[in-house]
Design a protein around this motif. Structure first.
Motif, mmCIF file in Angstrom:
data_model
loop_
_atom_site.group_PDB
_atom_site.id
_atom_site.type_symbol
_atom_site.label_atom_id
_atom_site.label_comp_id
_atom_site.label_asym_id
_atom_site.label_seq_id
_atom_site.Cartn_x
_atom_site.Cartn_y
_atom_site.Cartn_z
ATOM 1 N N GLU A 85 -5.017 -50.773 -30.327
ATOM 2 C CA GLU A 85 -6.239 -49.969 -30.420
ATOM 3 C C GLU A 85 -6.535 -49.212 -29.124
ATOM 4 O OE1 GLU A 85 -7.825 -54.284 -29.888
ATOM 5 O OE2 GLU A 85 -6.252 -53.349 -31.068
ATOM 6 N N TRP A 86 -6.021 -49.718 -27.993
ATOM 7 C CA TRP A 86 -6.215 -48.993 -26.733
ATOM 8 C C TRP A 86 -5.463 -47.665 -26.772
ATOM 9 C CZ3 TRP A 86 -4.939 -53.402 -22.736
ATOM 10 C CH2 TRP A 86 -5.934 -54.393 -22.790
ATOM 11 N N THR A 87 -4.208 -47.724 -27.183
ATOM 12 C CA THR A 87 -3.416 -46.495 -27.241
ATOM 13 C C THR A 87 -3.946 -45.568 -28.326
ATOM 14 O OG1 THR A 87 -1.502 -47.743 -26.483
ATOM 15 C CG2 THR A 87 -1.081 -45.553 -27.392
ATOM 16 N N ASP A 88 -4.350 -46.136 -29.452
ATOM 17 C CA ASP A 88 -4.928 -45.305 -30.513
ATOM 18 C C ASP A 88 -6.178 -44.582 -30.015
ATOM 19 O OD1 ASP A 88 -2.909 -46.152 -32.210
ATOM 20 O OD2 ASP A 88 -4.166 -47.597 -33.282
ATOM 21 N N ALA A 89 -7.023 -45.286 -29.257
ATOM 22 C CA ALA A 89 -8.238 -44.676 -28.708
ATOM 23 C C ALA A 89 -7.880 -43.581 -27.700
ATOM 24 C CB ALA A 89 -9.120 -45.734 -28.059
ATOM 25 N N PHE A 90 -6.860 -43.833 -26.873
ATOM 26 C CA PHE A 90 -6.424 -42.830 -25.904
ATOM 27 C C PHE A 90 -5.981 -41.560 -26.629
ATOM 28 C CE2 PHE A 90 -3.107 -40.732 -23.432
ATOM 29 C CZ PHE A 90 -3.781 -40.497 -22.242
ATOM 30 N N LYS A 135 -6.740 -40.587 -29.621
ATOM 31 C CA LYS A 135 -7.869 -39.951 -30.296
ATOM 32 C C LYS A 135 -8.667 -39.098 -29.313
ATOM 33 C CE LYS A 135 -11.664 -40.609 -33.428
ATOM 34 N NZ LYS A 135 -12.403 -41.502 -34.282
ATOM 35 N N SER A 136 -8.868 -39.621 -28.103
ATOM 36 C CA SER A 136 -9.600 -38.837 -27.101
ATOM 37 C C SER A 136 -8.825 -37.595 -26.695
ATOM 38 C CB SER A 136 -9.914 -39.691 -25.870
ATOM 39 O OG SER A 136 -10.911 -40.633 -26.191
ATOM 40 N N MET A 137 -7.507 -37.707 -26.593
ATOM 41 C CA MET A 137 -6.712 -36.525 -26.261
ATOM 42 C C MET A 137 -6.792 -35.495 -27.395
ATOM 43 S SD MET A 137 -5.802 -37.124 -23.215
ATOM 44 C CE MET A 137 -7.424 -37.918 -23.166
ATOM 45 N N GLU A 138 -6.876 -35.988 -28.616
ATOM 46 C CA GLU A 138 -7.054 -35.071 -29.751
ATOM 47 C C GLU A 138 -8.439 -34.417 -29.684
ATOM 48 O OE1 GLU A 138 -6.109 -35.020 -34.466
ATOM 49 O OE2 GLU A 138 -7.062 -36.841 -33.694
ATOM 50 N N MET A 194 -25.066 -38.535 -24.177
ATOM 51 C CA MET A 194 -24.153 -39.522 -23.606
ATOM 52 C C MET A 194 -23.581 -40.414 -24.705
ATOM 53 S SD MET A 194 -23.643 -38.931 -20.477
ATOM 54 C CE MET A 194 -22.789 -40.408 -19.982
ATOM 55 N N LYS A 195 -24.374 -40.744 -25.690
ATOM 56 C CA LYS A 195 -23.879 -41.566 -26.792
ATOM 57 C C LYS A 195 -22.733 -40.855 -27.512
ATOM 58 C CE LYS A 195 -25.215 -44.166 -30.823
ATOM 59 N NZ LYS A 195 -26.226 -44.619 -31.719
ATOM 60 N N ASP A 196 -22.869 -39.535 -27.680
ATOM 61 C CA ASP A 196 -21.796 -38.756 -28.311
ATOM 62 C C ASP A 196 -20.517 -38.806 -27.476
ATOM 63 O OD1 ASP A 196 -23.607 -37.976 -30.290
ATOM 64 O OD2 ASP A 196 -24.065 -36.058 -29.314
ATOM 65 N N LEU A 197 -20.681 -38.890 -26.158
ATOM 66 C CA LEU A 197 -19.538 -38.875 -25.247
ATOM 67 C C LEU A 197 -18.843 -40.241 -25.137
ATOM 68 C CD1 LEU A 197 -17.980 -37.154 -23.124
ATOM 69 C CD2 LEU A 197 -19.693 -37.898 -21.454
ATOM 70 N N ASP A 198 -19.520 -41.311 -25.517
ATOM 71 C CA ASP A 198 -18.996 -42.669 -25.318
ATOM 72 C C ASP A 198 -17.612 -42.888 -25.922
ATOM 73 O OD1 ASP A 198 -21.042 -43.596 -23.750
ATOM 74 O OD2 ASP A 198 -22.115 -44.572 -25.393
ATOM 75 N N GLU A 199 -17.381 -42.426 -27.145
ATOM 76 C CA GLU A 199 -16.073 -42.625 -27.776
ATOM 77 C C GLU A 199 -14.976 -41.930 -26.967
ATOM 78 O OE1 GLU A 199 -13.781 -42.110 -32.049
ATOM 79 O OE2 GLU A 199 -15.579 -40.914 -31.684
ATOM 80 N N GLY A 231 -11.663 -43.836 -24.823
ATOM 81 C CA GLY A 231 -10.249 -43.517 -24.997
ATOM 82 C C GLY A 231 -9.629 -42.747 -23.851
ATOM 83 N N SER A 232 -10.416 -41.921 -23.182
ATOM 84 C CA SER A 232 -9.837 -41.093 -22.123
ATOM 85 C C SER A 232 -9.757 -41.808 -20.787
ATOM 86 C CB SER A 232 -10.648 -39.803 -21.943
ATOM 87 O OG SER A 232 -11.907 -40.077 -21.359
ATOM 88 N N SER A 233 -10.552 -42.860 -20.603
ATOM 89 C CA SER A 233 -10.590 -43.444 -19.268
ATOM 90 C C SER A 233 -10.715 -44.964 -19.242
ATOM 91 C CB SER A 233 -11.741 -42.829 -18.469
ATOM 92 O OG SER A 233 -12.985 -43.041 -19.125
ATOM 93 N N GLU A 234 -11.573 -45.512 -20.069
ATOM 94 C CA GLU A 234 -11.771 -46.961 -20.021
ATOM 95 C C GLU A 234 -10.496 -47.709 -20.395
ATOM 96 O OE1 GLU A 234 -15.332 -48.283 -22.007
ATOM 97 O OE2 GLU A 234 -16.456 -46.559 -21.237
#
Length: 141
Positions: free
Chosen positions: A44-49, A51-54, A65-70, A74-77
């Motif tokens: 799920e970490w790679t999937d989230a990464f 997804k954020s790149m997409e 900020m809530k909109d940005l959380d996802e 994926g992009s950093s956490e």
């Protein structure tokens, strides 16, 4: 951030191929797949990464900020989580690894404001910026 939409989706396909156990001939993808298996990265970490790149391709701004959380997860956490796993840190460190990854992403946002605006992107949520600007005006800061 991926600018080449076709290249990004091709990369994702190579990643999926590698994760199914096949070698792709892409040294980055094959090496990540091997590291992922060796260090037991959570899928799920790679999937989230990815997804954020997409989202870099499909989303141009974030309202709150809530909109940005996802995107931030994926992009950093997850980068912080990958690093914690690579270094063999206890899972108790994972919340801090996420915070460190997020902090580094904010630095990137600040550094890249001009470039992102030229690309039509705004990572700082508009509503939150407006609220901060109004507060700063009203307090004289």
């Amino acid at each position: 951030m991926p600018q080449d939409t076709e290249g990004f989706y091709s990369f994702v396909e190579r990643y999926r191929t590698a994760m199914s156990g096949e070698r792709t001939g892409d040294i980055v993808v094959d090496s990540f797949s091997e590291l992922s298996a060796r260090k037991s990265f959570r899928r799920e970490w790679t999937d989230a990464f990815l997804k954020s790149m997409e989202m870099d391709i499909t989303v141009s701004d974030y309202g709150t900020m809530k909109d940005l959380d996802e995107y931030l997860f994926g992009s950093s956490e997850v980068v912080g989580l990958f690093m914690a796993r690579i270094m063999g840190l206890d899972e108790d460190s994972y919340p801090y690894a996420r915070y460190l990854g997020r902090a580094m992403q904010y630095v990137n946002f600040i550094r890249d404001i001009s470039e992102d605006l030229q690309l039509g992107r705004l990572y700082f949520p508009g509503r939150n910026l407006k609220d901060l600007t109004l507060k700063a005006w009203s307090t004289g800061r």
